[in-house]
Design an enzyme around this catalytic site. Structure first.
Site, PDB file in Angstrom:
ATOM      1  CE  LYS A 241      91.961 115.903  60.818  1.00  0.00           C
ATOM      2  NZ  LYS A 241      92.828 116.077  59.329  1.00  0.00           N
TER       3      LYS A 241
ATOM      4  CG  ASP B  39      86.958 120.141  61.766  1.00  0.00           C
ATOM      5  OD1 ASP B  39      87.192 118.580  61.981  1.00  0.00           O
ATOM      6  OD2 ASP B  39      86.693 120.735  60.359  1.00  0.00           O
TER       7      ASP B  39
END
Length: 422
Positions: free
Chosen positions: A222, A200
């Protein structure tokens, strides 16, 4: 004998006869190590201590309860002396030398044909260290190397593909709030073993710089409202890489099971026959407030807390200043969230703290009230990643303004009504 005279080698003793002469604690330790290697162990000693007796009574080795005889060495592949009597040990070593059998002479390491190293096992790696005949030095070095492997400070990753491994594995690793020192030891070790890291944008990204050049890093990060790699594709990547025989680490910020969709990823892996391990992380819901000196619970102020995202309905969260509310990913809808909590009955004067980039050099703390925090955040340009904390616990923070302090947020008077300090 000097260390230059030593040629390091590993013996494969599976099913082969080995002789240990002596029955005390040293003999028991050496016998256990030889049994672990699969050797057929015979001990010769007139008397034996509890360790040797336990192994003999369990049928794990043969014990000849008598003094050593020269013929005892016949047919042995390896011999260890441990009698504590230099004369007996020297005789055993001489008999071994005559028939060209390697022998460790515990009474005289200088004259010994072989040395026993200090040994540790980490995963499928066996560490063996000789240190110039100084066993305590060897043990200290062994322990240091084993610890470095355990913590990921030394590379434990395989470079030869295991032919007996049809599939690889997936580890869902919680990386904590971003500081590389806050990942768990287990998580750091698995990261050092990885062939592929699916990561991430949050979490300890500095650790990616320490990976070997041939470790592939797949970015799936994200941001609020922008998911360039959908969750279904992330799931597919994890499984396909594992089925290709790779060790995959899914490096996530915080904890994989705290609003991190780790449960979905683990379920998908198991459905497709992939081994998956969950390594908890220090969740940002608790750790990031702590970076600003805000406890999510505090005696006399709050005995419980709720963790929600800024996208969730807040109407059912207890609307009391003594119940801490932690908002993750809540900056974009902060004004709406504050209005929802106010409509549910939470006083406008309830303290609110926002911690951006917790534990990182650019950490910033903004403190206000439920009624003012949205305007304050807009004025200073608060942005994700940030954690919002709502409740009286914000008063404890050293960043809180003086008028937020109360007279009773200690453990000495937990039930005193909260009133402003004079």
């Amino acid at each position: 004998m000097t260390i230059q005279d030593i040629y390091p080698a590993a013996l494969r003793l599976l099913g082969r006869p080995v002789l240990v002469v002596g029955g005390g604690p040293v003999a028991a330790r050496r016998a256990k190590g030889l049994l672990d290697a699969g050797a057929r162990v015979t001990i010769v000693a007139p008397q034996a201590g509890a360790g040797v007796r336990e192994l003999a009574d369990a049928g794990l080795l043969a014990w000849k309860a008598r003094p050593y005889r020269s013929g005892d060495a016949d047919g042995a592949w390896f011999i260890q002396t441990a009698t504590g009597d230099p004369a007996v040990d020297a005789q055993v070593a001489a008999d071994a030398e005559a028939q060209r059998t390697w022998c460790v002479n515990a009474s005289d390491h200088e004259a010994s044909a072989a040395w026993t190293p200090a040994v540790a096992v980490v995963d499928d790696v066996k560490i063996a260290i000789n240190a110039g005949g100084d066993p305590r030095r060897a043990m200290a070095l062994r322990d240091a190397v084993a610890t470095a492997l355990d913590t990921g400070d030394l590379p434990l990753r395989r470079h030869r593909v295991q032919t007996d491994a049809a599939t690889g594995s997936v580890a869902l690793v919680g990386g904590g709030p971003g500081d590389p020192g806050l990942i768990t030891v287990r998580g750091r070790r698995l990261l050092g073993q990885a062939d592929v890291v699916v990561t991430d944008r949050l979490g300890p990204r500095q650790l990616l710089n320490e990976l070997a050049p041939d470790v592939r890093v797949v970015e799936v990060g994200k941001t609020p409202g922008h998911h360039p790699v959908p969750q279904a594709e992330i799931n597919r990547i994890l499984v396909s890489e594992a089925l290709a025989g790779h060790r995959v680490v899914r490096l996530k910020g915080g904890d994989p099971y705290v609003l991190g969709r780790g449960g979905e990823e683990a379920e998908y892996c198991r459905q497709h026959g992939v081994d998956v391990e969950l390594v908890p992380g220090v969740t940002s819901a608790v750790s990031v407030p702590a970076a600003a000196g805000i406890p999510v619970t505090h005696r006399g102020l709050a005995r419980g807390f709720s963790v929600v995202t800024g996208h969730e309905e807040l109407a059912e969260v207890p609307a009391r200043a003594d119940h801490t509310v932690v908002l993750l990913m809540g900056v974009g809808r902060l004004r709406d969230s504050a209005a929802t909590l106010a409509a549910a009955g939470l006083p406008a004067a309830t303290p609110v703290g926002i911690v951006e980039n917790g534990y990182l050099p650019n950490q910033r703390v903004t403190i206000g009230t439920l009624g003012t925090i949205a305007d304050q955040a807009a004025a200073v340009g608060v942005a994700n990643p940030a954690v919002v904390v709502i409740g009286d616990v914000v008063r404890v923070s050293p960043y809180a303004p003086p008028h937020f302090k109360t007279a009773d947020y200690s453990t000495t008077s937990p039930n005193t009504p909260r009133v402003p300090a004079p």
